[in-house]
Write a protein that holds these residues in place. Structure first.
Motif, PDB file in Angstrom:
ATOM      1  N   ALA A  23       0.793  -1.079  -0.184  1.00 10.24           N
ATOM      2  CA  ALA A  23       0.070  -0.110  -0.003  1.00 10.24           C
ATOM      3  C   ALA A  23       0.865   1.153   0.110  1.00 10.24           C
ATOM      4  O   ALA A  23       0.559   2.286  -0.729  1.00 10.24           O
ATOM      5  CB  ALA A  23      -0.852  -0.054   1.204  1.00 10.24           C
ATOM      6  N   TYR A  24       1.920   1.302   0.750  1.00 11.10           N
ATOM      7  CA  TYR A  24       2.883   2.309   0.736  1.00 11.10           C
ATOM      8  C   TYR A  24       3.495   2.711  -0.746  1.00 11.10           C
ATOM      9  O   TYR A  24       3.638   3.696  -1.078  1.00 11.10           O
ATOM     10  CB  TYR A  24       3.984   2.182   1.869  1.00 11.10           C
ATOM     11  CG  TYR A  24       3.420   2.196   3.215  1.00 11.10           C
ATOM     12  CD1 TYR A  24       2.707   3.022   3.758  1.00 11.10           C
ATOM     13  CD2 TYR A  24       3.608   1.223   4.089  1.00 11.10           C
ATOM     14  CE1 TYR A  24       2.157   3.123   4.984  1.00 11.10           C
ATOM     15  CE2 TYR A  24       3.285   0.886   5.309  1.00 11.10           C
ATOM     16  CZ  TYR A  24       2.534   2.011   5.695  1.00 11.10           C
ATOM     17  OH  TYR A  24       1.889   2.001   7.160  1.00 11.10           O
ATOM     18  N   ALA A  25       3.872   1.639  -1.319  1.00 14.46           N
ATOM     19  CA  ALA A  25       4.534   1.524  -2.519  1.00 14.46           C
ATOM     20  C   ALA A  25       3.529   2.004  -3.672  1.00 14.46           C
ATOM     21  O   ALA A  25       3.863   3.054  -4.465  1.00 14.46           O
ATOM     22  CB  ALA A  25       5.076   0.252  -3.162  1.00 14.46           C
ATOM     23  N   GLN A  26       2.337   1.771  -3.291  1.00 10.23           N
ATOM     24  CA  GLN A  26       1.195   2.217  -4.501  1.00 10.23           C
ATOM     25  C   GLN A  26       1.085   3.699  -4.150  1.00 10.23           C
ATOM     26  O   GLN A  26       0.717   4.595  -5.051  1.00 10.23           O
ATOM     27  CB  GLN A  26      -0.164   1.313  -4.315  1.00 10.23           C
ATOM     28  CG  GLN A  26       0.061  -0.128  -4.639  1.00 10.23           C
ATOM     29  CD  GLN A  26      -1.124  -0.834  -4.326  1.00 10.23           C
ATOM     30  OE1 GLN A  26      -2.112  -0.324  -4.062  1.00 10.23           O
ATOM     31  NE2 GLN A  26      -0.857  -2.163  -4.547  1.00 10.23           N
ATOM     32  N   ASP A  27       0.933   4.081  -2.786  1.00 11.20           N
ATOM     33  CA  ASP A  27       0.884   5.465  -2.659  1.00 11.20           C
ATOM     34  C   ASP A  27       1.950   6.465  -3.147  1.00 11.20           C
ATOM     35  O   ASP A  27       1.620   7.173  -3.999  1.00 11.20           O
ATOM     36  CB  ASP A  27       0.856   5.775  -1.207  1.00 11.20           C
ATOM     37  CG  ASP A  27      -0.578   5.214  -0.384  1.00 11.20           C
ATOM     38  OD1 ASP A  27      -1.349   5.089  -1.167  1.00 11.20           O
ATOM     39  OD2 ASP A  27      -0.447   5.252   0.729  1.00 11.20           O
ATOM     40  N   GLU A  28       3.142   5.940  -3.178  1.00  7.10           N
ATOM     41  CA  GLU A  28       4.320   6.707  -4.015  1.00  7.10           C
ATOM     42  C   GLU A  28       4.127   6.585  -5.440  1.00  7.10           C
ATOM     43  O   GLU A  28       4.260   7.683  -6.073  1.00  7.10           O
ATOM     44  CB  GLU A  28       5.679   5.877  -3.489  1.00  7.10           C
ATOM     45  CG  GLU A  28       5.910   6.136  -1.963  1.00  7.10           C
ATOM     46  CD  GLU A  28       7.299   5.367  -1.744  1.00  7.10           C
ATOM     47  OE1 GLU A  28       8.410   5.942  -1.688  1.00  7.10           O
ATOM     48  OE2 GLU A  28       7.329   4.019  -1.589  1.00  7.10           O
ATOM     49  N   LEU A  29       3.657   5.526  -5.838  1.00  5.11           N
ATOM     50  CA  LEU A  29       3.526   5.604  -7.335  1.00  5.11           C
ATOM     51  C   LEU A  29       2.381   6.321  -7.792  1.00  5.11           C
ATOM     52  O   LEU A  29       2.518   6.966  -9.010  1.00  5.11           O
ATOM     53  CB  LEU A  29       3.441   4.187  -7.968  1.00  5.11           C
ATOM     54  CG  LEU A  29       4.670   3.252  -7.834  1.00  5.11           C
ATOM     55  CD1 LEU A  29       4.237   1.638  -7.696  1.00  5.11           C
ATOM     56  CD2 LEU A  29       5.671   3.522  -8.775  1.00  5.11           C
ATOM     57  N   ARG A  30       1.193   6.250  -7.076  1.00  8.13           N
ATOM     58  CA  ARG A  30       0.095   7.354  -7.496  1.00  8.13           C
ATOM     59  C   ARG A  30       0.709   8.742  -7.288  1.00  8.13           C
ATOM     60  O   ARG A  30       0.139   9.477  -8.268  1.00  8.13           O
ATOM     61  CB  ARG A  30      -1.072   6.862  -6.606  1.00  8.13           C
ATOM     62  CG  ARG A  30      -1.920   5.524  -6.886  1.00  8.13           C
ATOM     63  CD  ARG A  30      -3.119   5.493  -6.058  1.00  8.13           C
ATOM     64  NE  ARG A  30      -3.611   4.299  -6.164  1.00  8.13           N
ATOM     65  CZ  ARG A  30      -3.541   3.112  -5.238  1.00  8.13           C
ATOM     66  NH1 ARG A  30      -2.820   3.680  -4.066  1.00  8.13           N
ATOM     67  NH2 ARG A  30      -4.126   2.136  -5.384  1.00  8.13           N
ATOM     68  N   SER A  31       1.548   9.088  -6.186  1.00  9.83           N
ATOM     69  CA  SER A  31       1.712  10.340  -6.146  1.00  9.83           C
ATOM     70  C   SER A  31       2.753  10.854  -7.409  1.00  9.83           C
ATOM     71  O   SER A  31       2.741  12.158  -7.819  1.00  9.83           O
ATOM     72  CB  SER A  31       2.630  10.550  -4.969  1.00  9.83           C
ATOM     73  OG  SER A  31       3.169  11.922  -4.817  1.00  9.83           O
ATOM     74  N   LEU A  32       3.591   9.862  -7.908  1.00  9.76           N
ATOM     75  CA  LEU A  32       4.475  10.265  -9.189  1.00  9.76           C
ATOM     76  C   LEU A  32       3.564  10.253 -10.374  1.00  9.76           C
ATOM     77  O   LEU A  32       3.742  11.427 -11.131  1.00  9.76           O
ATOM     78  CB  LEU A  32       5.325   9.054  -9.187  1.00  9.76           C
ATOM     79  CG  LEU A  32       6.583   9.047  -8.485  1.00  9.76           C
ATOM     80  CD1 LEU A  32       7.649   7.829  -8.646  1.00  9.76           C
ATOM     81  CD2 LEU A  32       7.408  10.367  -8.680  1.00  9.76           C
ATOM     82  N   THR A  33       2.574   9.545 -10.404  1.00  6.08           N
ATOM     83  CA  THR A  33       1.542   9.625 -11.856  1.00  6.08           C
ATOM     84  C   THR A  33       0.022   9.258 -11.223  1.00  6.08           C
ATOM     85  O   THR A  33      -0.300   8.256 -10.944  1.00  6.08           O
ATOM     86  CB  THR A  33       2.003   8.532 -12.887  1.00  6.08           C
ATOM     87  OG1 THR A  33       3.464   8.775 -12.882  1.00  6.08           O
ATOM     88  CG2 THR A  33       1.285   8.567 -14.011  1.00  6.08           C
ATOM     89  N   PRO A  34      -0.701  10.370 -10.926  1.00  8.15           N
ATOM     90  CA  PRO A  34      -2.078  10.227 -10.761  1.00  8.15           C
ATOM     91  C   PRO A  34      -2.727   9.435 -11.717  1.00  8.15           C
ATOM     92  O   PRO A  34      -2.444   9.557 -12.928  1.00  8.15           O
ATOM     93  CB  PRO A  34      -2.488  11.508 -10.858  1.00  8.15           C
ATOM     94  CG  PRO A  34      -1.310  12.535 -10.212  1.00  8.15           C
ATOM     95  CD  PRO A  34      -0.066  11.847 -10.831  1.00  8.15           C
ATOM     96  N   GLY A  35      -3.787   8.434 -11.373  1.00  9.62           N
ATOM     97  CA  GLY A  35      -4.535   7.781 -12.086  1.00  9.62           C
ATOM     98  C   GLY A  35      -3.917   6.502 -12.304  1.00  9.62           C
ATOM     99  O   GLY A  35      -4.333   5.520 -12.947  1.00  9.62           O
ATOM    100  N   THR A  36      -2.699   6.042 -11.518  1.00 12.04           N
ATOM    101  CA  THR A  36      -2.182   4.720 -11.722  1.00 12.04           C
ATOM    102  C   THR A  36      -2.938   3.705 -10.877  1.00 12.04           C
ATOM    103  O   THR A  36      -3.500   4.057  -9.798  1.00 12.04           O
ATOM    104  CB  THR A  36      -0.721   4.961 -11.076  1.00 12.04           C
ATOM    105  OG1 THR A  36      -0.046   5.658 -11.867  1.00 12.04           O
ATOM    106  CG2 THR A  36       0.030   3.352 -11.296  1.00 12.04           C
ATOM    107  N   LYS A  37      -2.969   2.527 -11.467  1.00 16.89           N
ATOM    108  CA  LYS A  37      -4.214   1.671 -10.969  1.00 16.89           C
ATOM    109  C   LYS A  37      -3.217   0.361 -10.740  1.00 16.89           C
ATOM    110  O   LYS A  37      -2.457  -0.119 -11.397  1.00 16.89           O
ATOM    111  CB  LYS A  37      -5.561   1.481 -11.568  1.00 16.89           C
ATOM    112  CG  LYS A  37      -6.201   2.898 -11.847  1.00 16.89           C
ATOM    113  CD  LYS A  37      -7.392   2.436 -12.705  1.00 16.89           C
ATOM    114  CE  LYS A  37      -8.245   3.929 -12.779  1.00 16.89           C
ATOM    115  NZ  LYS A  37      -8.620   4.371 -11.529  1.00 16.89           N
ATOM    116  N   PHE A  38      -3.884  -0.670  -9.804  1.00 14.40           N
ATOM    117  CA  PHE A  38      -3.157  -1.925  -9.518  1.00 14.40           C
ATOM    118  C   PHE A  38      -4.260  -2.967  -9.354  1.00 14.40           C
ATOM    119  O   PHE A  38      -5.456  -2.797  -9.050  1.00 14.40           O
ATOM    120  CB  PHE A  38      -2.621  -1.586  -7.964  1.00 14.40           C
ATOM    121  CG  PHE A  38      -1.480  -0.694  -7.991  1.00 14.40           C
ATOM    122  CD1 PHE A  38      -0.129  -0.618  -8.277  1.00 14.40           C
ATOM    123  CD2 PHE A  38      -2.000   0.743  -7.636  1.00 14.40           C
ATOM    124  CE1 PHE A  38       0.812   0.146  -8.361  1.00 14.40           C
ATOM    125  CE2 PHE A  38      -0.972   1.547  -7.702  1.00 14.40           C
ATOM    126  CZ  PHE A  38       0.392   1.466  -7.939  1.00 14.40           C
TER     127      PHE A  38
END
Length: 348
Positions: A23-38
Motif C-alpha cells: 500500500a505504501y509503494a502504491q501511494d508513492e507510485l500514485r503520487s508520481l503519476t495520478p491515475g495509476t491503478k493496481f
C-alpha cells in the motif's frame, strides 16, 4: 483481473514490495503519476500496475524518483494466454524470442508465479525452453548476474506476463528484488545480510572507508562485514559481541552505552547503526555522535517503522539531523522487516 489495454499513453508493469508494504509503494507510485491503478497478483506484495504513461516515460519517471517501498518492477511487453500445459513453454519462449534484442547479448531469465499456482511443468523446464530459444535464435548466452538484459516472466492462472528490460530499469537485478545471500559457516548474525544489501542498493564499496563507528553493534553482524572489508571498526554496545570477533586487530570494542561515550571530532568516515529502538530515541542517541563523523563521511541507519507513518518517520528523522546531514537515499531493503534503511552524507 480488470485489464486495461496497452496504448500509447498506458503501460503495464509487474511491481513488487516487501509483503505487507504494498500500500505504501502504491501511494508513492500514485503520487508520481495520478491515475495509476493496481491489480493484485500476490497478496500485499506483487501487483500489475497500469500507469497512464508510455513505457519509456514510466520507466524514466519511476527510476528517476525511486519509491522507498517499491522493491522491483518489470514492464509487461507481451501477454501470452496460459493453459497450464507443456505447450505453454513453446508459446512463452517464442514470445520472448520475438521481444529479445540483438544477437549475441547475455540474458538473465527470471521466472515467478502466483501463489498456489501449480503449472503442468517445472519452472526449470520453462527456463530451459527460453534459454534454448534465445541461443538458437540469437546465439544469446544465459547468465545469472551482470546480464545485458533481463527476461522476466510472471505466471498467473490466466496468462504469462513477459518483459524484456535492462537491469537498472527493474530497480534490482534479483528476481522480484529478493536479494539472497548464501549463509556462511560461523556467520555472526543474519543482520550482516542487511548491510550487504545496503552496500549493493546504495552503490557503495565499504572497503573504501578507513574507520567506522558501529553503534549498537552486538552481536556484531555489521561489524563483521566491515572488518572483512578491511575497515578499522569501533563497535559500541553494552551487550556482548560474538567471541569470534574479539581480538581482531582492527576492532576496538567499547562495552558501554554509546550515549555515555565522547568520541573525537571528525575521527570516522562511516557511522552505522542497526538498533531496535524507536526512531525518536535512535535519533536522540545519534545526533551528538555525528560530530565524530568527518565532513563527506557517510551514515547508514536503520529506522524502525513503529507507528504506521513511514513517510513522516523518514522526514522527521532526516529533519532532526539537518542541516549537517543530507539524505542520499531511503529504501526498504528486502532484508528489512518492519523497518527501512537510510543512507546519508555529512555536509560539514
Amino acid at each position: 483481473m480488470n485489464e486495461l489495454a496497452d496504448s500509447a499513453d498506458v503501460s503495464r508493469f509487474v511491481v513488487t514490495s516487501n509483503r505487507g508494504f504494498a500500500a505504501y509503494a502504491q501511494d508513492e507510485l500514485r503520487s508520481l503519476t495520478p491515475g495509476t491503478k493496481f491489480d493484485e497478483l500476490i497478496a500485499a506484495e506483487t501487483y500489475v500496475m497500469r500507469i497512464p504513461l508510455d513505457r519509456e516515460t514510466a520507466i524514466r519517471r519511476i527510476t528517476g524518483n525511486e519509491p522507498i517501498f517499491l522493491r522491483h518492477m518489470f514492464p509487461i511487453d507481451e501477454t501470452v494466454a496460459y493453459s497450464g500445459g507443456n505447450e505453454d513453454i513453446g508459446a512463452i519462449a517464442a514470445a520472448v524470442a520475438k521481444l529479445a534484442p540483438a544477437a549475441g547479448r547475455s540474458a538473465a531469465i527470471q521466472i515467478r508465479k502466483a501463489e498456489r499456482l501449480s503449472p503442468g511443468f517445472e519452472m526449470s523446464e520453462l527456463k530451459l525452453g527460453i534459454v534454448s530459444m534465445l541461443h538458437e535464435t540469437y546465439d544469446a548466452d544465459a547468465v545469472a548476474k551482470d546480464a545485458d538484459y533481463i527476461v522476466s516472466v510472471f505466471l498467473t492462472e490466466e496468462a504469462a506476463y513477459i518483459g524484456i528490460s535492462e537491469p537498472e530499469q527493474n530497480l534490482s537485478d534479483w528476481p522480484g528484488g529478493a536479494v539472497r545471500f548464501r549463509k556462511e559457516e560461523g556467520q555472526v548474525s543474519r543482520a550482516k545480510f542487511k548491510l550487504l544489501e545496503a552496500e549493493y542498493e546504495f552503490g557503495l564499496d565499504l572497503s573504501r572507508y578507513a574507520k567506522a563507528l558501529d553503534i549498537g553493534a552486538a552481536p556484531g553482524g555489521w561489524t563483521s562485514l566491515l572488518l572483512e572489508r578491511g575497515v578499522e571498526v569501533t563497535a559500541v554496545d553494552p551487550a556482548d559481541l560474538h567471541p569470534d570477533l574479539l581480538g581482531h586487530p582492527k576492532l576496538t570494542f567499547m562495552k558501554r552505552n554509546a550515549g555515555d561515550v565522547k568520541f573525537c571530532e571528525h575521527s570516522y568516515d562511516l557511522l552505522v547503526c542497526d538498533m531496535s529502538w524507536s526512531p525518536k530515541m535512535m535519533v536522540k542517541l545519534i545526533l551528538p555522535l555525528l560530530e565524530a563523523l568527518k565532513p563527506g563521511g557517510a551514515a547508514i541507519i536503520t529506522l524502525k517503522l513503529m507507528h504506521g507513518k513511514p513517510f513522516q518517520t523518514v522526514k522527521d528523522c532526516v529533519r532532526a539531523m539537518q542541516p549537517g546531514m543530507e539524505l542520499v537515499k531511503a529504501k526498504q531493503l528486502f532484508h528489512n522487516r518492519d523497518e527501512l534503511t537510510v543512507f546519508l552524507t555529512k555536509k560539514y
